[in-house]
Design an enzyme around this catalytic site. Structure first.
Site, PDB file in Angstrom:
ATOM      1  N   ASN A  14      21.137  69.328 -16.594  1.00 42.62           N
ATOM      2  CA  ASN A  14      22.310  68.596 -17.151  1.00 42.62           C
ATOM      3  C   ASN A  14      22.766  67.411 -16.485  1.00 42.62           C
ATOM      4  OD1 ASN A  14      22.579  71.032 -18.540  1.00 42.62           O
ATOM      5  ND2 ASN A  14      24.262  71.913 -17.445  1.00 42.62           N
ATOM      6  N   THR A  44      39.493  30.642 -48.506  1.00 45.81           N
ATOM      7  CA  THR A  44      40.142  31.720 -48.475  1.00 45.81           C
ATOM      8  C   THR A  44      40.276  32.703 -49.886  1.00 45.81           C
ATOM      9  OG1 THR A  44      42.240  30.829 -48.721  1.00 45.81           O
ATOM     10  CG2 THR A  44      41.742  30.970 -46.619  1.00 45.81           C
ATOM     11  N   HIS A  45      40.070  34.151 -49.798  1.00 45.80           N
ATOM     12  CA  HIS A  45      39.953  34.938 -50.909  1.00 45.80           C
ATOM     13  C   HIS A  45      38.743  34.178 -51.820  1.00 45.80           C
ATOM     14  CE1 HIS A  45      44.253  35.599 -50.513  1.00 45.80           C
ATOM     15  NE2 HIS A  45      44.321  34.482 -50.238  1.00 45.80           N
ATOM     16  N   SER A  52       9.818  38.783 -56.425  1.00 40.43           N
ATOM     17  CA  SER A  52       9.758  40.186 -57.267  1.00 40.43           C
ATOM     18  C   SER A  52       8.657  40.413 -58.185  1.00 40.43           C
ATOM     19  CB  SER A  52      11.197  39.908 -58.419  1.00 40.43           C
ATOM     20  OG  SER A  52      10.560  40.579 -59.519  1.00 40.43           O
ATOM     21  N   LYS A 107      11.823  34.691 -58.881  1.00 42.32           N
ATOM     22  CA  LYS A 107      12.851  35.290 -57.800  1.00 42.32           C
ATOM     23  C   LYS A 107      12.427  34.829 -56.386  1.00 42.32           C
ATOM     24  CE  LYS A 107      15.583  38.498 -59.031  1.00 42.32           C
ATOM     25  NZ  LYS A 107      16.640  38.957 -58.489  1.00 42.32           N
ATOM     26  N   ASN A 109      14.201  36.573 -53.117  1.00 44.40           N
ATOM     27  CA  ASN A 109      15.337  37.690 -52.855  1.00 44.40           C
ATOM     28  C   ASN A 109      15.696  37.708 -51.369  1.00 44.40           C
ATOM     29  OD1 ASN A 109      15.575  38.611 -55.505  1.00 44.40           O
ATOM     30  ND2 ASN A 109      14.060  39.912 -55.222  1.00 44.40           N
ATOM     31  N   GLU A 123      19.860  41.367 -46.635  1.00 42.61           N
ATOM     32  CA  GLU A 123      20.566  42.578 -47.042  1.00 42.61           C
ATOM     33  C   GLU A 123      20.499  43.766 -46.347  1.00 42.61           C
ATOM     34  OE1 GLU A 123      20.302  41.766 -52.029  1.00 42.61           O
ATOM     35  OE2 GLU A 123      18.368  42.171 -50.854  1.00 42.61           O
ATOM     36  N   TYR A 125      29.021  71.259 -20.221  1.00 44.87           N
ATOM     37  CA  TYR A 125      27.620  70.861 -20.936  1.00 44.87           C
ATOM     38  C   TYR A 125      27.442  72.070 -22.072  1.00 44.87           C
ATOM     39  CZ  TYR A 125      22.876  70.377 -22.773  1.00 44.87           C
ATOM     40  OH  TYR A 125      21.813  69.826 -23.537  1.00 44.87           O
ATOM     41  N   GLN A 143      22.592  67.593 -26.713  1.00 42.17           N
ATOM     42  CA  GLN A 143      21.457  67.186 -26.726  1.00 42.17           C
ATOM     43  C   GLN A 143      21.415  66.160 -28.055  1.00 42.17           C
ATOM     44  OE1 GLN A 143      17.885  69.732 -25.769  1.00 42.17           O
ATOM     45  NE2 GLN A 143      17.781  69.969 -28.164  1.00 42.17           N
ATOM     46  N   LYS A 169      21.289  61.785 -28.440  1.00 40.64           N
ATOM     47  CA  LYS A 169      20.059  60.492 -28.289  1.00 40.64           C
ATOM     48  C   LYS A 169      19.848  60.136 -29.744  1.00 40.64           C
ATOM     49  CE  LYS A 169      19.136  63.212 -24.350  1.00 40.64           C
ATOM     50  NZ  LYS A 169      19.965  64.304 -24.867  1.00 40.64           N
TER      51      LYS A 169
HETATM   52  N1  ARG Z   1      17.344  68.553 -23.560  1.00 43.26           N
HETATM   53  C1  ARG Z   1      18.669  68.813 -22.818  1.00 43.26           C
HETATM   54  C2  ARG Z   1      19.567  67.738 -23.476  1.00 43.26           C
HETATM   55  O1  ARG Z   1      18.990  66.732 -24.093  1.00 43.26           O
HETATM   56  C3  ARG Z   1      18.571  68.829 -21.366  1.00 43.26           C
HETATM   57  C4  ARG Z   1      19.667  69.744 -20.683  1.00 43.26           C
HETATM   58  C5  ARG Z   1      19.365  71.071 -21.129  1.00 43.26           C
HETATM   59  N2  ARG Z   1      20.527  71.844 -20.324  1.00 43.26           N
HETATM   60  C6  ARG Z   1      20.653  73.049 -20.583  1.00 43.26           C
HETATM   61  N3  ARG Z   1      21.516  73.847 -20.021  1.00 43.26           N
HETATM   62  N4  ARG Z   1      20.032  73.650 -21.600  1.00 43.26           N
HETATM   63  O2  ARG Z   1      20.739  67.672 -23.546  1.00 43.26           O
END
Ligand code: ARG
Length: 457
Positions: free
Chosen positions: A107, A152-153, A274, A280, A282, A287, A314, A319, A322
């Site tokens: 953790n 403006t607008h 295109s 074209k 583009n 975009e 935690y 998890q 990420k």
């Molecule tokens: N892979 C976990 C995460 O990204 C690590 C922490 C895991 N901790 C646990 N108590 N299971 O959060």
């Protein structure tokens, strides 16, 4: 790694839902750096003996070389980057590997790794935004005098200069950079040593590990340390704001590149053709910058929703922090690079801009201002007189500057021939010398100031 009390292994779907290694392998460098700082501290505090600590450090160095050369092996059974690395360490150095995890939990380990990763990500974004800022300054300086319609607008409003318009984006990017810098300063506290949630009974030195990893200090509450993801949200919020700015500029390029506007010719290198319409060109890159802003905002939203109901400390939901950060970072990096490239290579069709600035009665405000200044007429009355002049020009199918003096005098006798000097677009922009105004000398002064600030950083 944790199966001591378990009689049966996980279901295959459990293995799959539980594993984060497919994405958190991106933390490997930070994970190894964190482990090396931790084991050095354990040895110094006499918690692990010197020989074991050395074997662990050498093993970690070797693993880093392996990852560098061959990538991180994705083994779902080993769950995450922390376990993949620890199990490889055990293969390499035997049971001493098990001492690395003393006074630590995944953790605090993952919280530390992720902070280190986001800190690096911010540094990458800052480098990209620095390049973008410099490019905006270069192009703004080139076009400090180029007159274009200001809107403006999305209606022709008053003439401005292209340099001034580009410098508006420079201001936005300057604020974006300061938001990332704020986020970096706030995240720079080290959670390592908070352990699972309550701290540890081992005599660890959290100040030493924090310093070794370049943090300003250790975090001050173990529960907060393992459950805080503000630092990731700060990054995503700054990224969202930055991508909104890039998206607005992208949107302007898309409008400007359209045939009715024709303000810019986007370079071949940032356009596509295109397969059916040979004429074209583009604006796909622009975009996609506009599109990516939506996805980055989605990433921010995803993590907000993940975090909003979690009790301390935690929970495994975390998890899921990420993937949105990784995704947003990749999208933002591409967007900054594409926008910098477009700004560098776009052709501004300044003749076309000037022509349109001269055609939309854009100097009507200048006429009204002149009446206030020279005729001592209250602005509201001047506005009304000018409105009648615009109507006369419109009816005659000419611009304000083309109206004969008799026509103008018939509208208001206080108008005289000096009015023609203020009705040109150049006179209009040159007159707007208030701080932050569009006058070319003001724009140049702001560019010089910005260059000076950049030198001081
Ligand atoms: N892979 C976990 C995460 O990204 C690590 C922490 C895991 N901790 C646990 N108590 N299971 O959060």
């Amino acid at each position: 790694m944790w199966g001591g009390r378990f009689a049966a292994g996980p279901a295959s779907v459990m293995r799959e839902i539980n594993a984060s290694i497919p994405f958190d392998k991106r933390l490997w460098k930070q994970d190894i750096a964190g482990s090396k700082a931790h084991v050095a501290m354990l040895a110094k505090q006499g918690i692990v003996d010197g020989e074991d600590a050395q074997a662990i450090t050498e093993g970690l160095n070797r693993i880093a070389a392996e990852y560098e050369a061959d990538g991180v092996p994705v083994d779902l059974d080993l769950e995450d980057i922390h376990m993949v690395t620890e199990s490889r360490l055990a293969e390499l150095i035997g049971p001493a590997a098990g001492r690395l995890h003393t006074a630590r939990s995944r953790n605090d380990q993952v919280a530390t790794d992720f902070r280190l990763w986001v800190r690096d990500a911010i540094d990458e974004v800052e480098a990209g935004l620095q390049g973008l800022s410099a490019m905006l300054l270069t192009r703004a300086e080139e076009h400090a005098d180029a007159v274009m319609p200001g809107f403006t607008h999305l209606q022709s409003a008053q003439p401005v200069t292209l340099g001034h318009h580009l410098m508006a984006y420079h201001e936005m990017v300057r604020r974006d950079r300061s938001r990332f810098a704020d986020a970096r300063a706030r995240l720079n506290e080290c959670p390592l040593g908070a352990a699972a949630l309550a701290g540890t009974g081992f005599p660890i030195d959290r100040h030493a590990t924090a310093a070794a990893l370049g943090f300003a200090k250790p975090t001050d509450n173990s529960l907060d340390s393992v459950s805080d993801r503000d630092f990731a949200l700060d990054y995503l919020m700054a990224a969202t704001q930055c991508s909104l700015h890039l998206s607005r500029l992208a949107e302007e390029f898309i409008i400007w590149a359209s045939q009715p506007f024709g303000f810019v010719k986007l370079p071949d290198a940032y356009s596509t053709g295109s397969s059916i319409m040979p004429q074209k060109r583009n604006p796909d890159a622009a975009e996609l910058v506009r599109g990516h802003a939506g996805r980055i905002m989605g990433c921010m939203n995803a993590l907000c929703v993940t975090m909003k109901g979690l009790p301390l400390a935690y929970s495994k939901d975390m998890q899921d922090d990420k993937p949105p950060v990784f995704e947003a970072h990749d999208l933002l990096g591409l967007s900054i690079a594409a926008m910098t490239g477009m700004i560098e290579t776009v052709t501004f069709r300044t003749d076309r801009m000037r022509g349109l600035a001269e055609s939309g009665f854009a100097t009507a405000t200048d006429l009204a201002d002149w009446l206030v200044r020279e005729g001592d007429i209250p602005f509201r009355e001047a506005h009304h007189i000018t409105g009648r002049a615009v109507a006369a020009a419109e009816a005659a199918g000419v611009q304000l500057a083309d109206l004969p003096l008799e026509t103008l005098k018939a509208i208001d006798a206080r108008i005289d021939e000096r009015i023609y000097a203020v009705l040109t677009v150049d006179a209009s922009v040159a007159s707007r010398r208030s701080h932050g105004g569009t006058a070319p000398d003001q724009v140049r002064a702001r560019i010089a100031e910005a260059r000076n600030d950049a030198k001081g950083q």
